[in-house]
Design a protein around this motif. Structure first.
Motif, PDB file in Angstrom:
ATOM      1  N   SER A 188       3.878 -16.133   0.451  1.00 33.62           N
ATOM      2  CA  SER A 188       2.737 -16.281   1.356  1.00 33.62           C
ATOM      3  C   SER A 188       3.022 -17.325   2.428  1.00 33.62           C
ATOM      4  CB  SER A 188       1.474 -16.669   0.566  1.00 33.62           C
ATOM      5  OG  SER A 188       1.509 -18.020   0.133  1.00 33.62           O
ATOM      6  N   TYR A 189       3.909 -18.262   2.129  1.00 36.84           N
ATOM      7  CA  TYR A 189       4.268 -19.311   3.090  1.00 36.84           C
ATOM      8  C   TYR A 189       5.133 -18.746   4.210  1.00 36.84           C
ATOM      9  CZ  TYR A 189       4.861 -24.280   4.235  1.00 36.84           C
ATOM     10  OH  TYR A 189       4.812 -25.511   4.830  1.00 36.84           O
ATOM     11  N   ASN A 190       5.988 -17.812   3.856  1.00 37.44           N
ATOM     12  CA  ASN A 190       6.812 -17.106   4.847  1.00 37.44           C
ATOM     13  C   ASN A 190       7.074 -15.723   4.284  1.00 37.44           C
ATOM     14  OD1 ASN A 190       9.089 -16.030   6.316  1.00 37.44           O
ATOM     15  ND2 ASN A 190       9.498 -18.090   7.063  1.00 37.44           N
ATOM     16  N   HIS A 191       6.635 -14.693   4.990  1.00 38.69           N
ATOM     17  CA  HIS A 191       6.638 -13.336   4.451  1.00 38.69           C
ATOM     18  C   HIS A 191       8.038 -12.718   4.498  1.00 38.69           C
ATOM     19  CE1 HIS A 191       2.064 -13.066   5.554  1.00 38.69           C
ATOM     20  NE2 HIS A 191       2.336 -13.993   4.664  1.00 38.69           N
ATOM     21  N   SER A 192       8.932 -13.279   3.713  1.00 42.01           N
ATOM     22  CA  SER A 192      10.320 -12.826   3.706  1.00 42.01           C
ATOM     23  C   SER A 192      10.902 -13.034   2.314  1.00 42.01           C
ATOM     24  CB  SER A 192      11.140 -13.622   4.730  1.00 42.01           C
ATOM     25  OG  SER A 192      12.521 -13.539   4.466  1.00 42.01           O
ATOM     26  N   ASP A 193      11.460 -11.971   1.718  1.00 44.75           N
ATOM     27  CA  ASP A 193      12.107 -12.112   0.418  1.00 44.75           C
ATOM     28  C   ASP A 193      13.338 -13.001   0.503  1.00 44.75           C
ATOM     29  OD1 ASP A 193      10.213 -10.541  -0.793  1.00 44.75           O
ATOM     30  OD2 ASP A 193      11.437  -8.724  -0.822  1.00 44.75           O
ATOM     31  N   ALA A 194      14.037 -12.960   1.632  1.00 46.11           N
ATOM     32  CA  ALA A 194      15.187 -13.842   1.802  1.00 46.11           C
ATOM     33  C   ALA A 194      14.745 -15.296   1.801  1.00 46.11           C
ATOM     34  CB  ALA A 194      15.916 -13.509   3.103  1.00 46.11           C
ATOM     35  N   TYR A 195      13.590 -15.563   2.389  1.00 45.97           N
ATOM     36  CA  TYR A 195      13.049 -16.924   2.382  1.00 45.97           C
ATOM     37  C   TYR A 195      12.747 -17.377   0.958  1.00 45.97           C
ATOM     38  CZ  TYR A 195       9.960 -20.839   3.545  1.00 45.97           C
ATOM     39  OH  TYR A 195       9.388 -22.088   3.635  1.00 45.97           O
ATOM     40  N   VAL A 196      12.115 -16.504   0.172  1.00 41.23           N
ATOM     41  CA  VAL A 196      11.804 -16.830  -1.218  1.00 41.23           C
ATOM     42  C   VAL A 196      13.083 -17.149  -1.988  1.00 41.23           C
ATOM     43  CG1 VAL A 196      10.828 -15.958  -3.377  1.00 41.23           C
ATOM     44  CG2 VAL A 196       9.697 -15.453  -1.208  1.00 41.23           C
ATOM     45  N   ALA A 197      14.119 -16.348  -1.779  1.00 40.80           N
ATOM     46  CA  ALA A 197      15.387 -16.585  -2.468  1.00 40.80           C
ATOM     47  C   ALA A 197      15.997 -17.917  -2.057  1.00 40.80           C
ATOM     48  CB  ALA A 197      16.360 -15.440  -2.180  1.00 40.80           C
ATOM     49  N   SER A 198      15.895 -18.271  -0.781  1.00 38.23           N
ATOM     50  CA  SER A 198      16.442 -19.534  -0.304  1.00 38.23           C
ATOM     51  C   SER A 198      15.690 -20.717  -0.900  1.00 38.23           C
ATOM     52  CB  SER A 198      16.376 -19.583   1.221  1.00 38.23           C
ATOM     53  OG  SER A 198      17.181 -18.595   1.811  1.00 38.23           O
TER      54      SER A 198
ATOM     55  N   GLY B 242       7.161 -16.159 -12.919  1.00 39.40           N
ATOM     56  CA  GLY B 242       8.024 -15.706 -11.834  1.00 39.40           C
ATOM     57  C   GLY B 242       7.252 -14.989 -10.748  1.00 39.40           C
ATOM     58  N   ALA B 243       6.376 -14.095 -11.160  1.00 36.76           N
ATOM     59  CA  ALA B 243       5.617 -13.327 -10.177  1.00 36.76           C
ATOM     60  C   ALA B 243       4.673 -14.219  -9.386  1.00 36.76           C
ATOM     61  CB  ALA B 243       4.830 -12.219 -10.875  1.00 36.76           C
ATOM     62  N   GLY B 244       4.008 -15.151 -10.067  1.00 38.67           N
ATOM     63  CA  GLY B 244       3.074 -16.038  -9.384  1.00 38.67           C
ATOM     64  C   GLY B 244       3.769 -16.975  -8.420  1.00 38.67           C
ATOM     65  N   TRP B 245       4.896 -17.537  -8.858  1.00 37.81           N
ATOM     66  CA  TRP B 245       5.648 -18.440  -7.995  1.00 37.81           C
ATOM     67  C   TRP B 245       6.160 -17.706  -6.764  1.00 37.81           C
ATOM     68  CZ3 TRP B 245      10.435 -18.875  -5.820  1.00 37.81           C
ATOM     69  CH2 TRP B 245      10.787 -20.129  -5.311  1.00 37.81           C
ATOM     70  N   SER B 246       6.741 -16.537  -6.972  1.00 38.49           N
ATOM     71  CA  SER B 246       7.289 -15.770  -5.855  1.00 38.49           C
ATOM     72  C   SER B 246       6.213 -15.384  -4.863  1.00 38.49           C
ATOM     73  CB  SER B 246       7.997 -14.509  -6.377  1.00 38.49           C
ATOM     74  OG  SER B 246       9.088 -14.842  -7.207  1.00 38.49           O
ATOM     75  N   ALA B 247       5.041 -14.981  -5.365  1.00 38.88           N
ATOM     76  CA  ALA B 247       3.952 -14.588  -4.472  1.00 38.88           C
ATOM     77  C   ALA B 247       3.459 -15.776  -3.656  1.00 38.88           C
ATOM     78  CB  ALA B 247       2.810 -13.991  -5.291  1.00 38.88           C
ATOM     79  N   ALA B 248       3.372 -16.940  -4.288  1.00 34.57           N
ATOM     80  CA  ALA B 248       2.896 -18.124  -3.560  1.00 34.57           C
ATOM     81  C   ALA B 248       3.864 -18.507  -2.456  1.00 34.57           C
ATOM     82  CB  ALA B 248       2.715 -19.286  -4.532  1.00 34.57           C
ATOM     83  N   VAL B 249       5.153 -18.543  -2.766  1.00 31.62           N
ATOM     84  CA  VAL B 249       6.137 -18.938  -1.757  1.00 31.62           C
ATOM     85  C   VAL B 249       6.242 -17.878  -0.675  1.00 31.62           C
ATOM     86  CG1 VAL B 249       8.566 -19.493  -1.355  1.00 31.62           C
ATOM     87  CG2 VAL B 249       7.406 -20.385  -3.378  1.00 31.62           C
TER      88      VAL B 249
END
Length: 237
Positions: A216-226, A207-214
């Motif tokens: 990095s693509y767009n520095h937004s937690d909302a983006y990661v959730a989407s 979970g932590a690795g996936w979230s960090a990678a995504v």
């Protein structure tokens, strides 16, 4: 609609734009949304290949079940397959690339656009000018950026996976073997995104690795959730 000006997207990674996924909180933290789907949605889970890439039968079947067009789906799956050989420790799921493609451009169909058989959109997909206004950073365009989007002064995110110029100059790659790395080409963009997501050595099965990678693509937690919501939907399909 593009939501870069209202959803907190920031310049710094590959992308500066995002789309809201209905029902996802815009202030969601990244890691708590990880679910088991992400650990079981890779190309190792029953995807056949034909030697030259992902099998046509798999593409046809999964396209019908997920609604992802065959051209885009082939690009995501082939990129994940290639990166699994080049960087096996990354364990990048094809569903993650597909989810980014959905959030960024609806797989090249945003605003009525069409993804053509050659992997390019009928008309160029451009993010807003990165001129420092409306919550975006200010990035000056170089000559090669202007060639990609037409703005001589300010850069734009470009193509189905919305790469900005500085990121493309580092990670832009030829994904389809035609000798050209083109941000407008979904095959090139998907493979470049795979390289970018795997660049920092994250374990994308965690979970932590996936979230960090995504992130990095767009520095937004909302983006990661989407992206996570879309990835899980594709994995379930």
């Amino acid at each position: 609609a593009w939501a870069g000006s209202s959803a907190g997207a920031q310049v710094g990674g590959a992308s500066v734009t995002m789309l809201e996924v209905p029902g996802m909180p815009t202030d969601a933290p990244a890691q708590p949304f990880v679910t088991p789907h992400l650990a079981t949605a890779s190309l190792d889970s029953g995807v056949g290949t034909s030697g030259a890439g992902v099998a046509r039968g798999w593409v046809s079947d999964v396209s019908a079940r997920t609604g992802i067009g065959a051209v885009a789906l082939s690009a995501y799956a082939n990129a994940a397959l290639r990166i699994s050989t080049e960087q096996p420790a990354c364990a990048l799921p094809w569903t993650t690339l597909a989810a980014i493609g959905w959030v960024e451009s609806h797989h090249g169909t945003l605003g009525g656009n069409v993804l053509l058989p050659d992997g390019k959109t009928r008309t160029p997909l451009l993010g807003p000018a990165l001129d420092g206004s409306a919550g975006v950073g200010a990035l000056r365009a170089r000559a090669e950026d202007t060639a990609a989007h037409g703005n001589a002064r300010w850069d734009h995110a470009v193509g189905p996976l919305q790469f900005i110029g500085s990121t493309w100059r580092r990670w832009g790659s030829d994904g389809d073997g035609d000798g050209v790395a083109d941000r407008h080409d979904v095959d090139d963009a998907a493979y470049s995104a795979a390289r970018y997501l795997c660049a920092d050595g994250h374990d994308l099965t965690s979970g932590a690795g996936w979230s960090a990678a995504v992130r990095s693509y767009n520095h937004s937690d909302a983006y990661v959730a989407s992206v996570l919501a879309a990835a899980n939907e594709y994995a379930a399909g």
